[in-house]
Design a protein around this motif. Structure first.
Motif, PDB file in Angstrom:
ATOM      1  N   CYS A 172     -18.279 -10.657  59.069  1.00  0.00           N
ATOM      2  CA  CYS A 172     -18.059 -10.773  57.626  1.00  0.00           C
ATOM      3  C   CYS A 172     -18.164  -9.416  56.938  1.00  0.00           C
ATOM      4  N   ASP A 173     -18.820  -8.449  57.570  1.00  0.00           N
ATOM      5  CA  ASP A 173     -18.870  -7.105  57.008  1.00  0.00           C
ATOM      6  C   ASP A 173     -17.468  -6.508  56.928  1.00  0.00           C
ATOM      7  N   GLU A 174     -16.610  -6.834  57.888  1.00  0.00           N
ATOM      8  CA  GLU A 174     -15.230  -6.360  57.859  1.00  0.00           C
ATOM      9  C   GLU A 174     -14.510  -6.912  56.632  1.00  0.00           C
ATOM     10  N   THR A 175     -14.737  -8.171  56.341  1.00  0.00           N
ATOM     11  CA  THR A 175     -14.095  -8.789  55.184  1.00  0.00           C
ATOM     12  C   THR A 175     -14.589  -8.188  53.881  1.00  0.00           C
ATOM     13  N   TYR A 176     -15.889  -8.240  53.671  1.00  0.00           N
ATOM     14  CA  TYR A 176     -16.435  -7.941  52.348  1.00  0.00           C
ATOM     15  C   TYR A 176     -16.618  -6.455  52.070  1.00  0.00           C
ATOM     16  N   ASN A 177     -16.724  -5.631  53.114  1.00  0.00           N
ATOM     17  CA  ASN A 177     -16.905  -4.198  52.878  1.00  0.00           C
ATOM     18  C   ASN A 177     -15.627  -3.389  53.032  1.00  0.00           C
ATOM     19  N   TYR A 178     -14.546  -4.015  53.554  1.00  0.00           N
ATOM     20  CA  TYR A 178     -13.335  -3.227  53.779  1.00  0.00           C
ATOM     21  C   TYR A 178     -12.065  -3.945  53.325  1.00  0.00           C
ATOM     22  N   TRP A 179     -11.819  -5.164  53.792  1.00  0.00           N
ATOM     23  CA  TRP A 179     -10.620  -5.872  53.347  1.00  0.00           C
ATOM     24  C   TRP A 179     -10.666  -6.160  51.847  1.00  0.00           C
ATOM     25  N   GLU A 180     -11.791  -6.631  51.348  1.00  0.00           N
ATOM     26  CA  GLU A 180     -11.875  -6.972  49.922  1.00  0.00           C
ATOM     27  C   GLU A 180     -11.797  -5.746  49.014  1.00  0.00           C
ATOM     28  N   PRO A 181     -12.515  -4.651  49.310  1.00  0.00           N
ATOM     29  CA  PRO A 181     -12.323  -3.453  48.481  1.00  0.00           C
ATOM     30  C   PRO A 181     -10.893  -2.919  48.507  1.00  0.00           C
ATOM     31  N   LEU A 182     -10.233  -2.979  49.678  1.00  0.00           N
ATOM     32  CA  LEU A 182      -8.843  -2.535  49.727  1.00  0.00           C
ATOM     33  C   LEU A 182      -7.958  -3.458  48.904  1.00  0.00           C
ATOM     34  N   HIS A 183      -8.221  -4.755  48.939  1.00  0.00           N
ATOM     35  CA  HIS A 183      -7.471  -5.697  48.101  1.00  0.00           C
ATOM     36  C   HIS A 183      -7.668  -5.365  46.624  1.00  0.00           C
ATOM     37  N   HIS A 184      -8.871  -4.973  46.271  1.00  0.00           N
ATOM     38  CA  HIS A 184      -9.145  -4.555  44.889  1.00  0.00           C
ATOM     39  C   HIS A 184      -8.326  -3.324  44.517  1.00  0.00           C
ATOM     40  N   LEU A 185      -8.260  -2.343  45.414  1.00  0.00           N
ATOM     41  CA  LEU A 185      -7.505  -1.125  45.122  1.00  0.00           C
ATOM     42  C   LEU A 185      -6.016  -1.406  44.954  1.00  0.00           C
ATOM     43  N   LEU A 186      -5.499  -2.329  45.757  1.00  0.00           N
ATOM     44  CA  LEU A 186      -4.055  -2.577  45.770  1.00  0.00           C
ATOM     45  C   LEU A 186      -3.620  -3.673  44.806  1.00  0.00           C
ATOM     46  N   HIS A 187      -4.512  -4.640  44.548  1.00  0.00           N
ATOM     47  CA  HIS A 187      -4.120  -5.811  43.756  1.00  0.00           C
ATOM     48  C   HIS A 187      -5.034  -6.092  42.572  1.00  0.00           C
ATOM     49  N   GLY A 188      -6.062  -5.282  42.379  1.00  0.00           N
ATOM     50  CA  GLY A 188      -6.888  -5.390  41.177  1.00  0.00           C
ATOM     51  C   GLY A 188      -7.975  -6.431  41.210  1.00  0.00           C
ATOM     52  N   SER A 189      -8.231  -7.044  42.357  1.00  0.00           N
ATOM     53  CA  SER A 189      -9.300  -8.037  42.439  1.00  0.00           C
ATOM     54  C   SER A 189      -9.870  -8.046  43.847  1.00  0.00           C
ATOM     55  N   GLY A 190     -11.120  -8.471  43.950  1.00  0.00           N
ATOM     56  CA  GLY A 190     -11.745  -8.553  45.261  1.00  0.00           C
ATOM     57  C   GLY A 190     -13.248  -8.655  45.139  1.00  0.00           C
ATOM     58  N   PHE A 191     -13.885  -9.133  46.189  1.00  0.00           N
ATOM     59  CA  PHE A 191     -15.339  -9.198  46.212  1.00  0.00           C
ATOM     60  C   PHE A 191     -15.917  -7.797  46.387  1.00  0.00           C
ATOM     61  N   GLN A 192     -17.062  -7.582  45.739  1.00  0.00           N
ATOM     62  CA  GLN A 192     -17.734  -6.295  45.776  1.00  0.00           C
ATOM     63  C   GLN A 192     -19.147  -6.460  46.313  1.00  0.00           C
ATOM     64  N   THR A 193     -19.464  -5.785  47.415  1.00  0.00           N
ATOM     65  CA  THR A 193     -20.822  -5.808  47.936  1.00  0.00           C
ATOM     66  C   THR A 193     -21.663  -4.763  47.207  1.00  0.00           C
ATOM     67  N   TRP A 194     -22.981  -4.850  47.393  1.00  0.00           N
ATOM     68  CA  TRP A 194     -23.874  -3.908  46.719  1.00  0.00           C
ATOM     69  C   TRP A 194     -23.628  -2.474  47.170  1.00  0.00           C
TER      70      TRP A 194
END
Length: 526
Positions: free
Chosen positions: A28-50
């Motif tokens: 899940c670290d792959e999802t929340y620390n890398y896929w989700e931040p990249l989704h935020h950069l490219l699409h403006g939304s995503g989960f953010q870890t601490w």
């Protein structure tokens, strides 16, 4: 050599492409620390870890941007987010295959210089790439969106440069691992430093190479992080400081030494220790035909020393994760190749195809077992679009299996409902004043109301009375009558399955020896 390198690249790329298509997300670290931040950069939304909170700033934004080109291209061509996801994975597959090929070519080039090893040449180099291409561990790590996988790719390149005495490039690879990817990967470079400073007696060159590489990489990382976090900062320094001064990794679980031994047995087959022990003992007691051969054996020990050092460091850490081993995989493949050549020298050439075939068969069995057991947590997201209209998807106890917002259809969103998990779940990028903490304490502000806020829900249901424990916070949602079943897919129940046959797929025995629960997609009844 060019032709053989091209053939090796195509072989490796074929395997890595299969991984890009069918490898599940294991962490899940792959999802929340890398896929989700990249989704935020490219699409403006995503989960953010601490770790991405400007207060802590532990993660590198430059690392994320390295994986953006294929997604940007697919978006420009009008492709979907799902297509972007697999394009990024193919991007990783290409780089891993290229790194494996470069290391193969360098090993072959190095051994070409030793004419007395002409009979061993093909065994060393081809065994190296055979173990690398077929191992279950590389099938997982080769397309994982993780800094440790990035470090692994650069470790192949570093090994290739080291084998051919291109020390400036080797040092640059170590610097890139540590500064752009994962700072702890610098440990891989300690034997390289010993070689250049103590054996080659060129400390000035080591300092110069390190300074040039370090500054060339630290400046863009610092600029990127400063823009992203809104304050002057350098994420690798922050990450080192957190782990050294706070020692907070134990908050995420501790494991015995046997954890890594089991991981090696699964990812590099139970044959791995047998090959290493038999081969390395044979190498140590064997007699070299010439002074040149003896020198090469000592060089091989030097090139293998990062494997020993890396395991010595990480076996002693209380917090253990499979991904922490990825950077040493290239050196493990080299160790296996060296061991196999020693076995061939003692027992005959027939051992080479037999051992490689056995290794590949074990690896394929492991890959099939993992894929068949857990593919449902990715497949179910591919089927969301067939159950519109779009809405809010909620995750309770299955939050850790969420693959990525890249797999959500257009118009869908996802959130968390409370479960028995008491750690800190991610927040969201773009929301002001979100509470984050260093202690993995639960933040209740993250949760949605399952009754009023959720249109869909993904859950795991029991197929046996005692298979899944239901609680007030983790009820059998379908049994309440408030939800309609849309998808029901099988997912492994490890506690109810045979330990051997859940780990390695064998036809008939796998189906008879493992148990599955139901991975379900539910829709609220209006």
């Amino acid at each position: 050599m060019l032709l053989s390198n091209w053939l090796i690249f195509r072989l490796c790329l074929t395997v890595r492409t299969a991984s890009a298509l069918w490898n599940i997300i294991h962490d899940c670290d792959e999802t929340y620390n890398y896929w989700e931040p990249l989704h935020h950069l490219l699409h403006g939304s995503g989960f953010q870890t601490w770790e991405y909170s400007p207060q802590y700033a532990l993660r590198s934004y430059l690392y994320l941007w390295l994986y953006s080109p294929p997604a940007i291209l697919i978006s420009w061509l009008g492709g979907s987010k799902v297509t972007q996801f697999y394009a990024i994975r193919f991007w990783m597959a290409v780089w891993t295959a290229a790194a494996e090929t470069v290391a193969f070519g360098a090993l072959k080039q190095r051994l070409d210089k030793n004419k007395s090893l002409s009979k061993s040449l093909s065994v060393y180099s081809l065994a190296f790439v055979a173990f690398s291409a077929t191992s279950a561990g590389l099938f997982v790590s080769g397309t994982a969106f993780l800094p440790s996988s990035f470090a692994m790719q650069l470790a192949y390149a570093c090994l290739a440069a080291w084998l051919t005495d291109r020390y400036a490039l080797a040092v640059a690879c170590i610097a890139a691992m540590a500064i752009v990817g994962w700072p702890f990967a610098a440990a891989i470079g300690l034997p390289l430093a010993v070689d250049l400073i103590a054996l080659k007696r060129k400390p000035g060159l080591f300092v110069a190479y390190s300074a040039v590489s370090g500054l060339s990489l630290a400046i863009p990382v610092a600029l990127t992080d400063t823009l992203a976090y809104g304050r002057p900062t350098l994420s690798p320094i922050n990450l080192l400081s957190y782990n050294v001064l706070n020692s907070g990794s134990h908050l995420y679980g501790t494991s015995p030494l046997s954890y890594y031994l089991m991981n090696y047995a699964l990812n590099f087959t139970p044959l791995m220790p047998l090959i290493l022990i038999a081969g390395l003992l044979a190498a140590l007691v064997g007699q070299s035909a010439s002074r040149q051969d003896r020198q090469l054996r000592w060089k091989l020990l030097l090139w293998l020393s990062p494997l020993l050092l890396w395991n010595a460091i990480f076996f002693l850490q209380a917090h253990k994760e499979e991904r922490f081993l990825y950077p040493c995989y290239p050196f493990l493949c080299l160790a296996l190749a060296v061991a196999l050549e020693s076995i061939r020298h003692r027992l005959g050439s027939w051992t080479v195809p037999c051992i490689i075939a056995g290794f590949a068969a074990f690896s394929l069995s492991r890959i099939l077992a993992t894929t068949l057991a857990y593919q449902s947590h990715v497949t179910i997201y591919h089927r969301l679009a067939g159950h519109g209209p779009a809405g809010r998807l909620c995750l309770g106890k299955e939050w850790h299996r969420f693959p990525s917002a890249f797999l959500l259809p257009h118009g869908w969103s996802v959130g968390f409902v409370r479960s028995e998990f008491r750690g800190q779940l991610p927040g969201r990028f773009g929301l002001a004043d979100q509470p984050f903490n260093l202690d993995n304490r639960e933040e209740t502000a993250r949760y949605l109301n399952v009754t009023s806020d959720c249109d869909y829900l993904i859950d795991r249901r029991s197929n046996e009375l005692d298979s899944v424990r239901y609680t007030e916070l983790e009820p059998d949602y379908l049994a309440t009558g408030d939800w309609q079943l849309l998808e029901d897919l099988p997912i492994l129940e490890p506690d109810k399955s045979h330990r051997l046959f859940r780990a390695f797929y064998l036809p008939w025995l796998f189906e008879r020896s493992v148990r599955f629960s139901s991975y379900v997609l539910l829709r609220r009844v209006t």
